[in-house]
Design a protein around this motif. Structure first.
Motif, PDB file in Angstrom:
ATOM      1  N   TRP A   1       0.859  -1.184   0.000  1.00  0.00           N
ATOM      2  CA  TRP A   1       0.000   0.000   0.000  1.00  0.00           C
ATOM      3  C   TRP A   1       0.894   1.233   0.000  1.00  0.00           C
ATOM      4  O   TRP A   1       1.932   1.256   0.668  1.00  0.00           O
ATOM      5  N   THR A   2       0.488   2.262  -0.744  1.00  0.00           N
ATOM      6  CA  THR A   2       1.362   3.439  -0.845  1.00  0.00           C
ATOM      7  C   THR A   2       0.971   4.561   0.117  1.00  0.00           C
ATOM      8  O   THR A   2       1.758   5.467   0.342  1.00  0.00           O
ATOM      9  N   GLU A   3      -0.269   4.534   0.638  1.00  0.00           N
ATOM     10  CA  GLU A   3      -0.702   5.634   1.505  1.00  0.00           C
ATOM     11  C   GLU A   3      -1.351   5.102   2.774  1.00  0.00           C
ATOM     12  O   GLU A   3      -1.856   3.973   2.799  1.00  0.00           O
ATOM     13  N   ARG A   4      -1.383   5.964   3.793  1.00  0.00           N
ATOM     14  CA  ARG A   4      -2.080   5.602   5.033  1.00  0.00           C
ATOM     15  C   ARG A   4      -3.518   5.185   4.711  1.00  0.00           C
ATOM     16  O   ARG A   4      -3.992   4.152   5.170  1.00  0.00           O
ATOM     17  N   TYR A   5      -4.205   6.028   3.920  1.00  0.00           N
ATOM     18  CA  TYR A   5      -5.554   5.698   3.448  1.00  0.00           C
ATOM     19  C   TYR A   5      -5.495   5.619   1.925  1.00  0.00           C
ATOM     20  O   TYR A   5      -5.328   6.656   1.265  1.00  0.00           O
ATOM     21  N   ALA A   6      -5.612   4.426   1.389  1.00  0.00           N
ATOM     22  CA  ALA A   6      -5.466   4.262  -0.065  1.00  0.00           C
ATOM     23  C   ALA A   6      -6.618   4.915  -0.811  1.00  0.00           C
ATOM     24  O   ALA A   6      -7.758   4.933  -0.344  1.00  0.00           O
TER      25      ALA A   6
ATOM     26  N   LEU B   1       2.838   5.940   2.879  1.00  0.00           N
ATOM     27  CA  LEU B   1       3.155   4.936   3.894  1.00  0.00           C
ATOM     28  C   LEU B   1       4.622   4.553   3.752  1.00  0.00           C
ATOM     29  O   LEU B   1       5.052   4.111   2.683  1.00  0.00           O
ATOM     30  N   SER B   2       5.364   4.750   4.820  1.00  0.00           N
ATOM     31  CA  SER B   2       6.801   4.445   4.719  1.00  0.00           C
ATOM     32  C   SER B   2       7.016   2.933   4.718  1.00  0.00           C
ATOM     33  O   SER B   2       6.194   2.169   5.237  1.00  0.00           O
TER      34      SER B   2
ATOM     35  N   LYS C   1       7.020   1.582   8.293  1.00  0.00           N
ATOM     36  CA  LYS C   1       5.693   1.446   8.906  1.00  0.00           C
ATOM     37  C   LYS C   1       4.993   0.179   8.369  1.00  0.00           C
ATOM     38  O   LYS C   1       4.425  -0.609   9.132  1.00  0.00           O
ATOM     39  N   ALA C   2       5.090   0.016   7.037  1.00  0.00           N
ATOM     40  CA  ALA C   2       4.459  -1.159   6.421  1.00  0.00           C
ATOM     41  C   ALA C   2       5.113  -2.429   6.955  1.00  0.00           C
ATOM     42  O   ALA C   2       4.431  -3.424   7.250  1.00  0.00           O
ATOM     43  N   LYS C   3       6.433  -2.375   7.117  1.00  0.00           N
ATOM     44  CA  LYS C   3       7.154  -3.561   7.601  1.00  0.00           C
ATOM     45  C   LYS C   3       6.727  -3.902   9.035  1.00  0.00           C
ATOM     46  O   LYS C   3       6.523  -5.072   9.375  1.00  0.00           O
ATOM     47  N   ASP C   4       6.581  -2.854   9.847  1.00  0.00           N
ATOM     48  CA  ASP C   4       6.112  -3.061  11.229  1.00  0.00           C
ATOM     49  C   ASP C   4       4.820  -3.869  11.251  1.00  0.00           C
ATOM     50  O   ASP C   4       4.638  -4.775  12.049  1.00  0.00           O
ATOM     51  N   TRP C   5       3.905  -3.452  10.361  1.00  0.00           N
ATOM     52  CA  TRP C   5       2.623  -4.159  10.281  1.00  0.00           C
ATOM     53  C   TRP C   5       2.824  -5.591   9.819  1.00  0.00           C
ATOM     54  O   TRP C   5       2.286  -6.530  10.390  1.00  0.00           O
TER      55      TRP C   5
END
Ligand code: FAD
Ligand code: NAP
Length: 557
Positions: free
Chosen positions: A85-90, A229-230, A233-237
């Protein structure tokens, strides 16, 4: 060759184990689950492609307001790890691309017939099968039908006098043209100020020569603070997905991972409360309404949150008269679906934007040049209806569904929807609803609720097959007990105080009943599991030995 033609060849046989109606997130996952059980399944979808909501709602600014890392399927570890995903809210195009990716990755398309509406269906009590009639006139039979038709899929344009006389263009946010719309240099009117309008208005205002917004009821809106979305952050999830998804499913009330507060708003001093709301406002998003643990049930607590948002509107909007009109005062915050925006209130500071209050002066009629309200004509090149949906029941009502003894679902639901667990209806055997009324549905992260329903239905079909059961039906008793429970839980909250689409209030003549189940996805999941573990308690299961006379009830609720 169109998709319809490609697929038409594959509908050679008209008898299926299961028919699924709709190819949004629910229908797609339902197909995947049932096909993996070896069942013969056919999906019928009105649109030309998968994606449902994200196929139809292509209006400018459309995006999810559940964070993308959570607004996504969890059923496949590979899928959730590989999708980026590229954004907090796609935004809508990215969510639609995701749906298309899922269809390709799991090879779903060969079993989906696009550009095909299911128009009616009836249950044959002799053979325990549904006959499903398509808009082409073709009949299909199936042992079971799953309605994956969506809670917000029946777009509603109000029945305004003179609508067809308008000489400009009209659009509905929920049926947006696929090629987009260029509003540059145009005079545009937007009717409605719900979530869709609130997303679209700032963008249309940036394009149009002049934008006029017609507001019947102001909404509370919280900033999205959307951002890219960095990777970190994505990796954390992704590293913690299995635990985070479990928390969303089993610990939360709304299918979202966050720490639900333990404090009442009234336990804080005014200064601390204000600091707390500021911090929540800075985070943004729907969870603002969970700033304290009692905002949905305690009016005095709720007033503090509502007043905070009103103070923000006064701060942002320069013209005090416009700011006043934009401040909701007639219902508690959160009892109409909270909106999430990017620069919504700021847009009313633009010179090319006008807000017109139609609360006391409803639109009288549409004219060839525009519309009349309060005795004044407003002229437009284009009118956008951001007027919402016949929610939760609208897409079922559009299909002529006939159960036992020819009873129609419309008759059955004349005074409001009645279901057992939102999953099934007494008198309509072998017919399942995904995220139906009476389930948490629209009060939750819908993907969490969809996956739970799909898994429950798939597991149920396995159990029925293993026990030689041919028909499952909610009993009248379990249904009425559940409806009473749904109403009782809702009545303990502030929700019924608002004229919301949750209550059916946006559709003239629709019964006023709070439709979703507000008990929480965590409690609801437990209840569904318990029902299944007890041999489908509250359902009547029947085996068949040749004829209907030999039906034997193996379990009664
Ligand atoms: P849908 O996506 O609505 O799909 C149903 C499909 O069934 C449609 O494609 C329709 O064409 C088809 N269909 C219906 N009737 C028939 C028929 N008779 N014959 C053939 N086909 C039929 N939820 C969230 O949790 N988070 C969000 O951020 C969020 N944002 C949203 C934004 C918008 C603009 C809207 C409108 C809704 C949003 N929702 C959100 C709710 C959203 O509807 C669900 O999250 C989810 O996409 C629903 O999936 P579904 O498959 O159940 O239904
Ligand atoms: P909505 O919330 O029902 O808003 C419809 C708007 O149109 C309301 O302002 C309503 O006014 C107005 N309206 C309806 N009929 C009217 C009439 N005859 N005259 C004047 N005004 C009229 O619909 P929506 O904005 O499409 O949103 C529906 C739901 O979809 C949301 O609540 C949400 O669940 C979902 N959604 C989510 C997002 C997101 O951010 N992810 C975006 C869009 C939609 P009243 O309030 O007075 O009825």
């Amino acid at each position: 060759m169109s998709m319809r033609n490609e697929n038409a060849e594959q509908v050679l046989q008209a008898n299926h184990d299961v028919v699924i109606v709709g190819a949004g997130f629910a229908g797609m996952y339902m197909l995947h689950r049932l096909r993996s059980l070896g069942l013969k399944v056919r999906v019928f979808e009105r649109g030309t492609d998968v994606g449902g909501t994200w196929y139809w709602n292509r209006y400018p600014g459309a995006r999810c307001d559940v964070e993308s890392m959570q607004y996504s399927y969890s059923f496949s570890e590979e899928l959730q790890q590989e999708w980026k995903w590229t954004e907090r809210y796609a935004a809508q195009p990215e969510i639609l691309a995701y749906a298309r990716h899922v269809a390709d990755r799991f090879n779903l398309r060969p079993d989906i017939q696009f550009e095909t509406s299911v128009v009616s269906m009836s249950f044959d009590e002799e053979c325990n099968r549904w006959t499903v009639t398509l808009d082409s006139g073709q009949d299909i039979t199936a042992g079971f039908v799953v309605m994956a038709t969506g809670s917000l899929s029946n777009a509603r344009t109000p029945d305004l006098i003179g609508l067809s006389s308008f000489e400009g263009k009209t659009y509905h946010t929920g049926q947006w043209p696929h090629d987009g719309v260029d509003f540059s240099g145009l005079r545009v009117g937007v009717i409605g100020t719900g979530s869709s309008a609130i997303q679209a208005i700032p963008i249309i205002a940036g394009e149009a020569r002049h934008l006029t917004v017609f507001q019947r009821t102001p909404n509370f809106s919280i900033p999205a603070h959307n951002h890219s979305l960095s990777d970190e952050k994505a990796k954390d999830w992704k590293v913690n997905y299995s635990e985070l998804r479990r928390r969303a499913r089993e610990e939360s009330r709304n299918g979202l991972v966050f720490d639900f507060p333990t404090k009442s708003a009234l336990e804080d001093t005014e200064a601390d409360r204000s600091k707390h709301y500021e911090a929540r406002w800075a985070i943004g998003g729907t969870i603002f309404t969970a700033s304290y643990n009692d905002l949905a049930i305690n009016k005095a607590s709720n007033d503090t949150a509502a007043e905070f948002v009103r103070s923000k509107i006064r701060e942002i909007v320069k013209d005090p008269d416009v700011a006043k009109l934009l401040q909701p005062t007639t219902y508690p915050i959160g009892t109409k679906r909270i909106c999430v925006d990017t620069n919504y209130y700021e847009t009313f500071n633009r010179d090319n934007v006008t807000l017109v209050d139609i609360r006391n002066a409803p639109i009288e009629r549409i004219t060839p040049r525009g519309l009349i309200t309060g005795g004044k004509e407003y002229e437009f090149d284009a009118i956008v209806f951001a007027t919402g949906f016949d929610a939760m029941t609208g897409s079922f009502a559009k299909v002529d569904i006939r159960g036992r003894e020819g009873m129609t679902l419309k008759q059955k639901w004349a005074e409001g929807p009645k279901t057992y667990l939102g999953l099934m209806v007494a008198g309509f055997p072998n017919l399942f609803f995904v995220t139906g009324p009476g389930s948490p549905s629209v009060l939750s992260n819908m993907v969490v609720s969809i996956e739970q329903h799909v898994d429950w239905i798939a597991d149920c079909l396995v159990q029925l097959s293993q026990r030689g059961v041919e028909s499952i039906e909610a009993t009248e008793r379990s249904e009425s007990d559940w409806v009473a429970h749904v109403n009782e839980v809702a009545s303990k909250t502030l929700y019924p105080e608002a004229n919301s689409w949750y209550m059916g209030a946006n559709v003239p003549g629709k019964p006023r009943v709070f439709m979703p189940y507000i008990g929480g996805v965590n409690m609801y999941r437990l209840k569904c599991r318990e029902v299944a573990n007890r041999g489908y308690e509250g359902f009547e299961l029947r085996t068949i030995a040749g004829t209907s006379q030999s039906r034997r009830a193996v379990k009664k609720g």
